[in-house]
Design an enzyme around this catalytic site. Structure first.
Site, PDB file in Angstrom:
ATOM      1  N   ASP A   1       0.801  -0.970  -0.136  1.00  0.00           N
ATOM      2  CA  ASP A   1       0.080  -0.004  -0.014  1.00  0.00           C
ATOM      3  C   ASP A   1       0.900   1.313  -0.213  1.00  0.00           C
ATOM      4  O   ASP A   1       2.248   1.114   0.029  1.00  0.00           O
ATOM      5  CB  ASP A   1      -0.753  -0.135   1.417  1.00  0.00           C
ATOM      6  CG  ASP A   1      -1.755   1.193   1.459  1.00  0.00           C
ATOM      7  OD1 ASP A   1      -2.399   1.541   0.477  1.00  0.00           O
ATOM      8  OD2 ASP A   1      -1.649   1.720   2.563  1.00  0.00           O
TER       9      ASP A   1
ATOM     10  N   ASP B   1      -0.367   5.228   0.968  1.00  0.00           N
ATOM     11  CA  ASP B   1      -0.503   6.168   2.050  1.00  0.00           C
ATOM     12  C   ASP B   1      -0.766   5.630   3.291  1.00  0.00           C
ATOM     13  O   ASP B   1      -1.444   4.506   3.640  1.00  0.00           O
ATOM     14  CB  ASP B   1      -1.881   6.838   1.869  1.00  0.00           C
ATOM     15  CG  ASP B   1      -2.167   7.691   0.526  1.00  0.00           C
ATOM     16  OD1 ASP B   1      -0.988   7.908  -0.143  1.00  0.00           O
ATOM     17  OD2 ASP B   1      -2.964   8.385   0.059  1.00  0.00           O
TER      18      ASP B   1
ATOM     19  N   ASP C   1      -1.741  -0.851   5.955  1.00  0.00           N
ATOM     20  CA  ASP C   1      -1.857  -0.092   7.411  1.00  0.00           C
ATOM     21  C   ASP C   1      -3.526   0.095   7.676  1.00  0.00           C
ATOM     22  O   ASP C   1      -3.970   0.540   8.653  1.00  0.00           O
ATOM     23  CB  ASP C   1      -1.438   1.303   7.274  1.00  0.00           C
ATOM     24  CG  ASP C   1      -2.201   2.270   6.632  1.00  0.00           C
ATOM     25  OD1 ASP C   1      -2.401   2.169   5.391  1.00  0.00           O
ATOM     26  OD2 ASP C   1      -2.413   3.277   7.265  1.00  0.00           O
TER      27      ASP C   1
END
Length: 279
Positions: free
Chosen positions: A15, A17, A225
């Protein structure tokens, strides 16, 4: 943890961001040593994000990354032509775009917009999509510059929205989406509307290509996250949950190894790679 014995056949799916990129500054400098180590080992780092094709192309350039990537939450897969020779002939859904071969797993955004506009007009649902916003407004809600916001709006398969209705209206809205063959993914800031695709679908597409190319199933390392990374992480041999405000909502039961970092963003990314590769 011992160093990966088959480094040439490993793949890293990450991922952006809040994971490889800092959630606030979008910087990645703390992860540079790990990125350099992976490059030296010839382990592809495959970006997998809700960001658009043009956004990821720019980030990829800054990272010095030349590998395939996944955009718009798994709905768009992009592959450099030289990565899998003859791919366009084998799969006609891969079309040339921006110097890459691009496949829209999630279909066409215009179809999504037509359905959203019909639902809004017919039922009065209250939401604001990227297509509704001028660059200044998009910049305001995303925290991006206007130039970056324009890139974020250049979507191929998905439409991010800000929901403004009640929870009860949301339940009705998602029911209508399902009836129309659409699904939704809750991201960090926006809800992404598309055909029911997920980051895992982009991963599955690329894993199939890499497996066919090498004749063996690669060892997979995934980093994320937030809950919208969960399905991707559950596919991995080694899953890394980067510390964040919502990382505790990620529940994993498939990966052989699960690592939860103490640091956030690119610091956590570096921490994970140090743990995995014993550097």
């Amino acid at each position: 943890m011992t160093e990966m014995p088959h480094s040439g056949k490993a793949l890293v799916f990450t991922d952006l961001d809040g994971t490889l990129l800092d959630h606030d500054t979008y910087g990645f400098e703390p992860a540079l040593p790990a990125l350099a180590m992976l490059a030296q080992k010839k382990i592809p780092v495959i970006l997998n994000s809700s960001k658009t094709l043009v956004e990821i192309i720019k980030i990829r350039s800054a990272l010095g990354n030349c590998h395939p990537f996944i955009a718009e939450n798994g709905s768009v897969v992009a592959v450099p032509e030289q990565t899998f020779p003859g791919l366009a002939q084998k799969d006609s859904l891969f079309q040339q775009q921006s110097g890459l071969l691009v496949k829209r797993l999630g279909g066409d955004r215009n179809t999504v917009l037509a359905i959203l506009n019909r639902l809004r007009q017919t039922h009065g649902f209250s939401f604001e999509g990227f297509a509704d916003m001028k660059p200044a407004r998009l910049s305001q809600v995303t925290g991006l510059t206007e130039a970056q916001a324009i890139q974020a709006g250049q979507r191929l398969s998905t439409e991010p929205i800000l929901w403004k209705g009640s929870p009860e209206q949301w339940e009705a809205f998602t029911g209508h989406l399902a009836d129309a063959g659409l699904g939704w993914v809750q991201g960090g800031r926006f809800i992404s509307i598309s055909r029911p695709f997920d980051k895992k679908d982009g991963v599955a597409c690329l894993l199939k290509l890499y497996t066919a190319d090498t004749g063996s199933v690669p060892l997979t390392i995934g980093l994320g996250d937030s809950p919208n990374d969960q399905a991707m992480l559950n596919m991995m041999d080694i899953a890394v949950v980067i510390r964040s405000a919502r990382c505790d909502q990620i529940t994993l039961n498939q990966p052989h190894t699960v690592i939860r970092t103490t640091a956030k963003g690119p610091e956590g990314w570096q921490e994970a790679m140090d743990t995995i590769f014993n550097t």
